[in-house]
Write a protein that holds these residues in place. Structure first.
Motif, PDB file in Angstrom:
ATOM      1  N   ALA A 156      11.309  12.538  -5.695  1.00  0.00           N
ATOM      2  CA  ALA A 156      12.378  12.043  -5.339  1.00  0.00           C
ATOM      3  C   ALA A 156      12.924  10.862  -3.832  1.00  0.00           C
ATOM      4  O   ALA A 156      13.050  10.617  -3.613  1.00  0.00           O
ATOM      5  CB  ALA A 156      13.549  12.823  -5.536  1.00  0.00           C
ATOM      6  N   LEU A 157      12.444  12.487  -3.702  1.00  0.00           N
ATOM      7  CA  LEU A 157      12.625  12.480  -1.754  1.00  0.00           C
ATOM      8  C   LEU A 157      10.971  11.155  -1.487  1.00  0.00           C
ATOM      9  O   LEU A 157      11.663  10.607  -0.866  1.00  0.00           O
ATOM     10  CB  LEU A 157      11.676  13.735  -1.007  1.00  0.00           C
ATOM     11  N   TYR A 158       9.516  11.410  -1.814  1.00  0.00           N
ATOM     12  CA  TYR A 158       8.644  10.645  -2.110  1.00  0.00           C
ATOM     13  C   TYR A 158       9.181   9.129  -2.353  1.00  0.00           C
ATOM     14  O   TYR A 158       8.485   8.070  -1.025  1.00  0.00           O
ATOM     15  CB  TYR A 158       7.308  10.522  -2.339  1.00  0.00           C
ATOM     16  N   LEU A 159       9.745   9.341  -3.014  1.00  0.00           N
ATOM     17  CA  LEU A 159      10.531   7.838  -3.509  1.00  0.00           C
ATOM     18  C   LEU A 159      10.914   7.464  -2.269  1.00  0.00           C
ATOM     19  O   LEU A 159      11.068   5.472  -2.616  1.00  0.00           O
ATOM     20  CB  LEU A 159      10.870   7.474  -5.322  1.00  0.00           C
ATOM     21  N   LEU A 160      11.498   7.690  -2.828  1.00  0.00           N
ATOM     22  CA  LEU A 160      13.162   7.004  -1.679  1.00  0.00           C
ATOM     23  C   LEU A 160      12.810   6.904  -0.899  1.00  0.00           C
ATOM     24  O   LEU A 160      13.040   5.556   0.576  1.00  0.00           O
ATOM     25  CB  LEU A 160      14.297   8.266  -1.731  1.00  0.00           C
ATOM     26  N   ALA A 206       0.584  -1.352   0.012  1.00  0.00           N
ATOM     27  CA  ALA A 206       0.004   0.039  -0.120  1.00  0.00           C
ATOM     28  C   ALA A 206       0.738   1.300   0.208  1.00  0.00           C
ATOM     29  O   ALA A 206       0.829   2.234  -0.698  1.00  0.00           O
ATOM     30  CB  ALA A 206      -0.681  -0.224   1.983  1.00  0.00           C
ATOM     31  N   ILE A 207       2.020   1.302   0.971  1.00  0.00           N
ATOM     32  CA  ILE A 207       2.712   2.602   0.918  1.00  0.00           C
ATOM     33  C   ILE A 207       3.658   2.623  -0.361  1.00  0.00           C
ATOM     34  O   ILE A 207       3.466   3.605  -1.218  1.00  0.00           O
ATOM     35  CB  ILE A 207       4.223   2.141   2.361  1.00  0.00           C
ATOM     36  N   CYS A 208       4.078   1.749  -0.974  1.00  0.00           N
ATOM     37  CA  CYS A 208       4.202   2.296  -2.265  1.00  0.00           C
ATOM     38  C   CYS A 208       3.843   2.038  -3.216  1.00  0.00           C
ATOM     39  O   CYS A 208       3.870   2.971  -4.336  1.00  0.00           O
ATOM     40  CB  CYS A 208       4.871   0.597  -2.942  1.00  0.00           C
ATOM     41  N   THR A 209       2.537   1.459  -3.136  1.00  0.00           N
ATOM     42  CA  THR A 209       0.982   2.191  -4.009  1.00  0.00           C
ATOM     43  C   THR A 209       1.057   3.582  -4.113  1.00  0.00           C
ATOM     44  O   THR A 209       1.141   4.578  -4.929  1.00  0.00           O
ATOM     45  CB  THR A 209      -0.145   1.199  -4.538  1.00  0.00           C
ATOM     46  N   ILE A 210       1.036   4.276  -3.170  1.00  0.00           N
ATOM     47  CA  ILE A 210       0.316   5.148  -3.025  1.00  0.00           C
ATOM     48  C   ILE A 210       1.590   6.568  -3.195  1.00  0.00           C
ATOM     49  O   ILE A 210       1.588   7.571  -3.867  1.00  0.00           O
ATOM     50  CB  ILE A 210       0.235   5.718  -1.123  1.00  0.00           C
ATOM     51  N   VAL A 211       2.382   6.194  -3.076  1.00  0.00           N
ATOM     52  CA  VAL A 211       3.844   6.963  -3.702  1.00  0.00           C
ATOM     53  C   VAL A 211       4.732   6.803  -4.409  1.00  0.00           C
ATOM     54  O   VAL A 211       4.926   7.586  -5.248  1.00  0.00           O
ATOM     55  CB  VAL A 211       5.431   5.615  -2.274  1.00  0.00           C
ATOM     56  N   ASP A 212       4.538   5.600  -5.599  1.00  0.00           N
ATOM     57  CA  ASP A 212       3.959   5.463  -6.972  1.00  0.00           C
ATOM     58  C   ASP A 212       3.116   6.344  -7.310  1.00  0.00           C
ATOM     59  O   ASP A 212       3.904   7.533  -8.974  1.00  0.00           O
ATOM     60  CB  ASP A 212       4.150   4.011  -7.291  1.00  0.00           C
TER      61      ASP A 212
END
Length: 123
Positions: free
Chosen positions: A107-111, A41-47
């Motif tokens: 970039a910060l959200y992804l990292l 879920a975190i990866c999906t929101i961030v992506d």
């Protein structure tokens, strides 16, 4: 606490695992599955967030029609997601300013997001 004859039942809820007993393998597997779902879920929101920011950069660089509803939606979402980073970089070149001011949050959200998700998957 219930007393049945000479027996004493200390379970908080009858039929459920008591707190003083160690967690069985079922609980560990359930916790791992929950951590993986949370990481996904975190990866999906961030992506999605980084994708909207990147899409706004591309639309701005391609000089998209600002009156279009889709472009307005993407710009509004990017402004909301990257609002904290606006005007960190003040450049004379407008396109470079947009790339830096919206690229930094992406970039910060992804990292950070993928780092948190990786940590959850290891737990």
């Amino acid at each position: 606490m219930r007393q049945i004859g000479f027996l004493v039942n200390t379970d908080p809820v009858s039929g459920h695992q008591a707190y003083d007993r160690p967690a069985g393998p079922d609980r560990s597997l359930r916790n791992q599955a929950a951590a993986r779902r949370a990481a996904l879920a975190i990866c999906t929101i961030v992506d999605v967030s980084a994708g909207l920011l990147g899409l706004w950069i591309v639309l701005y660089l391609l000089d998209a029609n600002q009156g279009n509803a889709f472009v307005e939606f993407v710009q509004g979402a990017a402004d909301w997601l990257g609002g904290w980073a606006q005007d960190i970089f003040t450049m004379d070149t407008e396109s470079l300013r947009v790339i830096l001011n919206y690229g930094l949050p992406a970039a910060l959200y992804l990292l950070l997001g993928h780092g948190i998700a990786a940590r959850l998957n290891r737990a």
